[in-house]
Design an enzyme around this catalytic site. Structure first.
Site, PDB file in Angstrom:
ATOM      1  N   ARG A   4       0.861  -1.166   0.000  1.00 50.57           N
ATOM      2  CA  ARG A   4       0.000   0.000   0.000  1.00 50.57           C
ATOM      3  C   ARG A   4       0.908   1.229   0.000  1.00 50.57           C
ATOM      4  NH1 ARG A   4      -2.233  -3.707   3.656  1.00 50.57           N
ATOM      5  NH2 ARG A   4      -4.354  -4.376   3.115  1.00 50.57           N
TER       6      ARG A   4
ATOM      7  N   TYR B 217      -8.424 -14.179  -8.918  1.00 52.93           N
ATOM      8  CA  TYR B 217      -8.202 -15.452  -9.595  1.00 52.93           C
ATOM      9  C   TYR B 217      -9.312 -15.750 -10.593  1.00 52.93           C
ATOM     10  CZ  TYR B 217      -4.469 -16.679  -6.360  1.00 52.93           C
ATOM     11  OH  TYR B 217      -3.296 -16.700  -5.646  1.00 52.93           O
TER      12      TYR B 217
ATOM     13  N   HIS C 154      -2.323   2.734  -6.172  1.00 49.22           N
ATOM     14  CA  HIS C 154      -3.196   1.599  -5.891  1.00 49.22           C
ATOM     15  C   HIS C 154      -3.299   0.670  -7.094  1.00 49.22           C
ATOM     16  CE1 HIS C 154      -5.977  -0.497  -3.341  1.00 49.22           C
ATOM     17  NE2 HIS C 154      -6.918  -0.488  -4.275  1.00 49.22           N
TER      18      HIS C 154
ATOM     19  N   ARG D 137      -0.429  -1.645  -7.041  1.00 50.10           N
ATOM     20  CA  ARG D 137      -0.681  -2.731  -6.071  1.00 50.10           C
ATOM     21  C   ARG D 137      -1.577  -3.801  -6.696  1.00 50.10           C
ATOM     22  NH1 ARG D 137      -1.308  -4.389  -0.636  1.00 50.10           N
ATOM     23  NH2 ARG D 137      -3.447  -4.849  -0.012  1.00 50.10           N
TER      24      ARG D 137
ATOM     25  N   LYS E 144      -4.808  -1.869  10.495  1.00 49.38           N
ATOM     26  CA  LYS E 144      -6.120  -1.993  11.150  1.00 49.38           C
ATOM     27  C   LYS E 144      -6.407  -3.424  11.593  1.00 49.38           C
ATOM     28  CE  LYS E 144      -8.283   1.963   8.850  1.00 49.38           C
ATOM     29  NZ  LYS E 144      -7.029   2.512   8.305  1.00 49.38           N
TER      30      LYS E 144
ATOM     31  N   HIS F  51      -4.288  -8.750   3.001  1.00 49.46           N
ATOM     32  CA  HIS F  51      -5.746  -8.694   2.929  1.00 49.46           C
ATOM     33  C   HIS F  51      -6.375  -9.207   4.218  1.00 49.46           C
ATOM     34  CE1 HIS F  51      -5.679  -8.800  -1.757  1.00 49.46           C
ATOM     35  NE2 HIS F  51      -5.665  -7.572  -1.304  1.00 49.46           N
TER      36      HIS F  51
END
Length: 256
Positions: free
Chosen positions: A86, A239, A203, A206, A124, A229
């Site tokens: 990130r 996927y 982003h 990423r 978080k 994640h």
């Protein structure tokens, strides 16, 4: 029948296409035929674009290497494309890099806003705390960044100092700096190249990293760990759905 997750489709149809541009009601699985119809593109062309995406990365990096203005940012783009960090995690990296074990330790993020100025946040969820292996390309890029790093301003925040990526004034870079840089880079690239690039953000880089590893067949749990994640569903969206042929091929591969 080949079925694609739209996360993946975004890159197949537009390379570094902005995920936010896709209507929320379209963020579901589509068949290749449905995708071709939605994006008004032939199925043959859609499959062809899947092979062209890595070429876009190579072309962009080659352009940066030769450009007097953007050459200095090339290693930073290599690291973003090679780690899936990130942007706030990337900006939080310090000079205390673990080159011995060739791993990037992620346990905080550096952010900045107009009211609070610089501030640090911890992940978080526990999944955000992780170690990312350095590929050889990322390892060498980090070495170069450290070697060419300018003089840092006397700055520390919540115990963190010696941030790796600095602005001209010696203060740490943040997300807005990379948004601006990438916008200017794409604009200049498109002026000089027939094959146009869409908008690129940190982003999107990423997403590109995650999609590449998913397409290469990385174990989903391993990819979830690297990406940080919170749940496996987020990772699985990168996927292709399984079909009888793909399941058969996997069983044959494992039996070999």
């Amino acid at each position: 029948m080949l079925v694609l997750i739209l996360h993946r489709l975004i890159f197949l149809t537009g390379g570094f296409m902005n995920y936010a541009d896709v209507p929320i009601w379209e963020k579901y699985t589509l068949t290749i035929e449905e995708a071709a119809k939605y994006f008004r593109i032939g199925e043959k062309k859609l499959r062809q674009l899947a092979d062209e995406h890595p070429k876009q990365e190579e072309s962009l990096l080659a352009f940066m290497e030769q450009d007097a203005v953007y050459k200095k940012y090339r290693d930073e783009v290599i690291i973003l494309l090679g780690t899936g960090l990130r942007i706030s995690e990337f900006c939080g990296l310090t000079t205390a890099l673990d080159f011995k074990n060739r791993q990037i330790n992620v346990d905080h993020q550096l952010l900045r806003d107009a009211d609070m100025g610089y501030y640090v946040e911890t992940p978080k969820t526990k999944n955000g705390i992780r170690q990312i292996p350095m590929s050889e390309e990322v390892y060498q890029a980090l070495k170069r960044v450290l070697k060419n790093r300018g003089n840092a301003a006397p700055f520390s925040i919540e115990g963190y100092k010696n941030f790796l990526f600095l602005k001209n004034d010696g203060m740490p870079k943040v997300s807005a700096n990379y948004d601006s840089m990438l916008k200017g880079l794409v604009k200049k690239y498109n002026k000089q190249n027939k094959e146009q690039l869409p908008n690129i953000t940190p982003h999107i880089l990423r997403h590109t990293f995650c999609t590449r590893l998913a397409n290469a067949g990385m174990n989903p749990k391993a990819l979830q760990y690297i990406m940080g994640h919170a749940n496996i569903t987020m990772t699985l969206n990168y996927y292709a759905h399984a079909t009888y042929d793909s399941a058969k091929a996997e069983m044959e591969r494992l039996a070999a």
